[in-house]
Design an enzyme around this catalytic site. Structure first.
Site, short mmCIF file in Angstrom:
data_model
loop_
_atom_site.label_atom_id
_atom_site.label_comp_id
_atom_site.label_asym_id
_atom_site.label_seq_id
_atom_site.Cartn_x
_atom_site.Cartn_y
_atom_site.Cartn_z
N HIS A 176 0.85 -1.19 0.00
CA HIS A 176 0.00 0.00 0.00
C HIS A 176 0.89 1.24 0.00
CE1 HIS A 176 -3.83 2.16 1.27
NE2 HIS A 176 -2.88 3.09 1.48
N HIS A 203 1.51 5.42 -1.99
CA HIS A 203 0.93 6.57 -2.70
C HIS A 203 2.05 7.25 -3.47
CE1 HIS A 203 -3.12 6.53 -0.81
NE2 HIS A 203 -2.48 6.03 0.23
N HIS A 224 -9.75 2.06 1.32
CA HIS A 224 -9.25 2.66 2.56
C HIS A 224 -10.40 2.75 3.57
CE1 HIS A 224 -6.09 4.17 -0.08
NE2 HIS A 224 -5.49 4.82 0.90
N HIS A 280 -5.84 -0.40 6.11
CA HIS A 280 -5.79 0.26 7.42
C HIS A 280 -6.60 -0.48 8.49
CE1 HIS A 280 -3.43 3.44 5.74
NE2 HIS A 280 -4.36 3.72 4.83
N ASP A 292 2.79 2.96 3.13
CA ASP A 292 1.82 4.05 2.96
C ASP A 292 2.50 5.25 2.31
OD1 ASP A 292 -0.70 5.12 3.02
OD2 ASP A 292 -0.81 5.38 5.17
#
Length: 403
Positions: free
Chosen positions: A60, A62, A217, A249, A303
């Site tokens: 996961h 970004h 999410h 999460h 993350d």
């Protein structure tokens, strides 16, 4: 004259076998694992009894946001305290002015950092809304193609602002899926969308229309978070999507009564729900070991990295494993071994790549040689990655990308 092997890794400690072996590679595949491999070879690595692991999985990320806080003496954005609304607002301001070249450069920088640390598979959630449009998706997909010989990247078309908050999101998500995104994702159907049923139904509608998986999410804590995840699992079954949905999460598991989780685990197993916890934000009471022991698929991830959501991060999953063990106060060899699985085999299951993942004959030769005797010592010592191999080729040696 042709050789029997393109590469042999000698004296590799394999933790799953708890012994030292040679690994023979031809092309991008492992073709032999034996105590002593005989035959001609183009290249050899002597692991000297050290640990050899499958490539790490960062389940996961970004990447489109990474490194946006860099470039000044102090991290940008971090003169203000963290709130979700502040981070979203800063993101909208960033995407309004960001160029294709800037986003792509950050993605490549992020990927190189991951590869240097032995991460060879990642899933990235890319913002799609009325401000970002498909700008970030275009940059990430272009970078993904250029990076394919170094790292496998799955791209999630992510409705960061919310389907029912930003009404352009649905059409832009469709456009992103047309462009080649691998999954669709949403965020907090209760507290962000204020429409649990509608947002989940829309996400499944898009996923089924494009035959892609879902990664959602859900940060919400307490009963709200548990309800949202349970509805996601129920809808997974109703839509014939067993094994194709991930919840990222799931902070609510950290404060939900134990009996609630006991009641919900059969539902999660029936739905094939996958979960990811991110080491930078895992709550200290997250029941990680309980979930793993129950047979729930649970990966680990970094993350955000150095952006408007988080000021730190370096894409190192071994460091992430250490942070995770410390946050959760895990100390035994068994528990550290389970955390290691979260950054390897469990992460591979989350990404759906387990058929080709691992150190077995016939599987892809995506491997990391570490300066460590075992996964446990690798976490404790923060072991150096001596060599990284992707598709049977050495791509990192002595902490330098050589491919």
């Amino acid at each position: 004259m042709s050789k029997d092997f393109d590469l042999i890794i000698r004296n590799a400690y394999l933790s799953e076998k708890d012994s030292v072996y040679d690994i023979g590679i031809v092309g991008d595949r492992i073709i032999k694992i034996e105590a002593k491999i005989e035959g001609t070879v183009k290249d050899e690595i002597d692991a000297k009894g050290n640990l050899v692991s499958p490539g790490f999985v960062d389940a996961h990320t970004h990447m489109d946001k990474s490194f946006t806080s860099t470039g000044e003496r102090l991290p940008k954005f971090w003169s203000r305290p963290y709130t979700r609304d502040a981070a979203i607002e800063d993101g909208l301001k960033y995407y309004k002015n960001a160029t294709h070249e800037e986003i792509k450069r950050h993605v490549i920088e992020h990927a190189h950092m991951q590869v240097l640390h032995g991460t060879l598979y990642t899933r990235t959630h890319v913002d799609v809304d009325s401000v970002a449009k498909t700008k970030a998706v275009e940059a990430v997909l272009e970078a993904k193609e250029e990076l394919k010989d170094l790292i496998d990247i799955q791209v999630v078309a992510f409705a960061q602002s919310g389907f029912f908050v930003d009404l352009e999101s649905e059409s832009l998500i469709r456009k992103s899926l047309d462009m080649g995104c691998d999954l669709v994702g949403g965020v907090d159907p209760a507290t962000r969308e204020n429409n649990v049923e509608g947002s989940l139904d829309l996400c499944f509608k898009l996923a089924k229309e494009y035959d892609v998986d879902i990664d959602y999410h859900i940060h919400d804590i307490g009963t709200v978070g548990v309800y949202s995840i349970n509805r996601l699992a129920q809808k997974t079954i109703e839509n014939g999507y067993k094994g194709r949905v991930t919840t990222s999460h799931a902070w609510c598991f950290a404060d939900a009564p134990s009996e609630w989780l006991d009641e919900a685990i059969p539902l999660y197993k029936d739905s094939g729900m996958k979960f990811v916890t991110c080491f930078s934000s895992t709550p200290p009471t997250m029941p990680v070991i309980k979930l793993l022991e129950a047979g729930i698929n649970l990966g680990c991830a970094s993350d955000n990295i150095r952006d408007f959501w988080v000021p730190f991060g370096n894409g190192d999953m071994v460091q992430g494993a250490l942070i995770e063990t410390q946050r959760l106060e895990l100390k035994t060899n068994r528990d550290l071994g389970l955390i290691w699985k979260m950054i390897t085999s469990e992460g591979a299951r989350v990404l759906g790549i387990e058929k080709n993942y691992g150190i077995e004959v016939g599987k892809k030769a995506d491997l990391v040689v570490l300066n460590s005797l075992s996964p446990q010592w690798a976490i404790i010592d923060q072991a150096k990655r001596l060599c990284v191999i992707k598709n049977g080729r050495i791509i990192v040696k002595d902490e330098v990308i050589v491919a």
